[in-house]
Design a protein around this motif. Sequence first.
Motif, mmCIF file in Angstrom:
data_model
loop_
_atom_site.group_PDB
_atom_site.id
_atom_site.type_symbol
_atom_site.label_atom_id
_atom_site.label_comp_id
_atom_site.label_asym_id
_atom_site.label_seq_id
_atom_site.Cartn_x
_atom_site.Cartn_y
_atom_site.Cartn_z
ATOM 1 N N ILE A 75 -0.920 14.728 12.920
ATOM 2 C CA ILE A 75 -1.341 13.924 11.762
ATOM 3 C C ILE A 75 -0.529 12.641 11.692
ATOM 4 C CG2 ILE A 75 -1.412 13.829 9.243
ATOM 5 C CD1 ILE A 75 -2.038 16.860 9.306
ATOM 6 N N PHE A 76 0.820 12.785 11.771
ATOM 7 C CA PHE A 76 1.668 11.593 11.680
ATOM 8 C C PHE A 76 1.518 10.699 12.910
ATOM 9 C CE2 PHE A 76 3.748 14.261 8.475
ATOM 10 C CZ PHE A 76 3.918 13.331 7.457
ATOM 11 N N GLU A 77 1.256 11.333 14.053
ATOM 12 C CA GLU A 77 1.031 10.537 15.262
ATOM 13 C C GLU A 77 -0.207 9.669 15.097
ATOM 14 O OE1 GLU A 77 -0.071 11.301 19.973
ATOM 15 O OE2 GLU A 77 0.938 12.855 18.794
ATOM 16 N N SER A 78 -1.245 10.243 14.475
ATOM 17 C CA SER A 78 -2.471 9.491 14.241
ATOM 18 C C SER A 78 -2.245 8.372 13.243
ATOM 19 C CB SER A 78 -3.561 10.437 13.737
ATOM 20 O OG SER A 78 -4.738 9.729 13.453
ATOM 21 N N LEU A 91 -1.640 2.590 11.795
ATOM 22 C CA LEU A 91 -0.954 1.721 10.833
ATOM 23 C C LEU A 91 0.133 0.859 11.439
ATOM 24 C CD1 LEU A 91 -0.624 4.216 7.828
ATOM 25 C CD2 LEU A 91 -2.381 2.483 8.179
ATOM 26 N N LYS A 92 0.380 1.038 12.751
ATOM 27 C CA LYS A 92 1.518 0.329 13.349
ATOM 28 C C LYS A 92 1.371 -1.174 13.330
ATOM 29 C CE LYS A 92 -0.266 0.655 18.071
ATOM 30 N NZ LYS A 92 0.006 1.123 19.442
ATOM 31 N N ILE A 104 0.847 -1.193 0.000
ATOM 32 C CA ILE A 104 0.000 0.000 0.000
ATOM 33 C C ILE A 104 0.879 1.238 0.000
ATOM 34 C CG2 ILE A 104 -1.745 1.305 1.296
ATOM 35 C CD1 ILE A 104 -2.754 -1.291 2.446
ATOM 36 N N ASN A 105 0.598 2.141 -0.942
ATOM 37 C CA ASN A 105 1.295 3.426 -1.005
ATOM 38 C C ASN A 105 0.335 4.514 -0.565
ATOM 39 O OD1 ASN A 105 3.638 2.244 -2.057
ATOM 40 N ND2 ASN A 105 2.848 2.365 -4.154
#
Length: 239
Positions: A226-229, A234-235, A208-209
């Motif tokens: 945003i990146f934290e969310s 996605l982790k 997935i991209n």
Amino acid sequence: MANGDASFPKIAGSSWWKLRDLFKRKVPAIVTPTYLATALSMGEASARSNLIGPFKKIGIIDEDGKPTDRAYDWRDDHKYKTVCEALIEEYYPQELKDLFHSADSDLQQVTNWFMSHARCGEPAAKMFARFYILLLKADPKEADVAVAKKEGTKKSSPKDNKKQAKVTEKPELEFVEENPATQPPTVPAHTQTQTVPTVLNNTPELHINVQLHISPESSAEQIDKIFESMAKHLKDFNK
């Protein structure tokens, strides 16, 4: 009515049953206004006009207030019907008995008849009619029906109403409007998903991209959120 008198017996059902209940317990030596006022918790004037007079009229007590032989029959459940039939025969004209001879006679029609023949107002005529129908029923069990009806129509106290309102009151839902300024900006994200079926040991792989377009006006704190969310959601994707 034998003498043609247009004045008919007028006794409230509640008074009828209350006094009969007193006589069933013990027939008094003499019925006086003070006796009735004390026994039935009513005023002497009311007892004199609503009970003493009418019960003298129908022969339950004599002119001196002493109970008659009819009083003893009246209080007897086995003779009650005979007493009622005798009262109808003595105090009501044949026309009324021919027209309304059943216990289920229409109250309003009987009331209209009394208004016409007694030349009285509707309230008095309705009392005449109700007592006449009570005699037509000639059933001592009507005393229990009257008591049950009274208890069923008794109004609840304001305190009870307050308790009921408290029990049935629906909880109010609280809506909190969020302040848009405190929320992270909506970031349009275009996600391109490419599925590349790679056969390796017969196990397909998924790639997935994700492409993000972040507004230049976003602050560093907002970008971090945003990146934290993303990291949070996605982790575990590859596990």
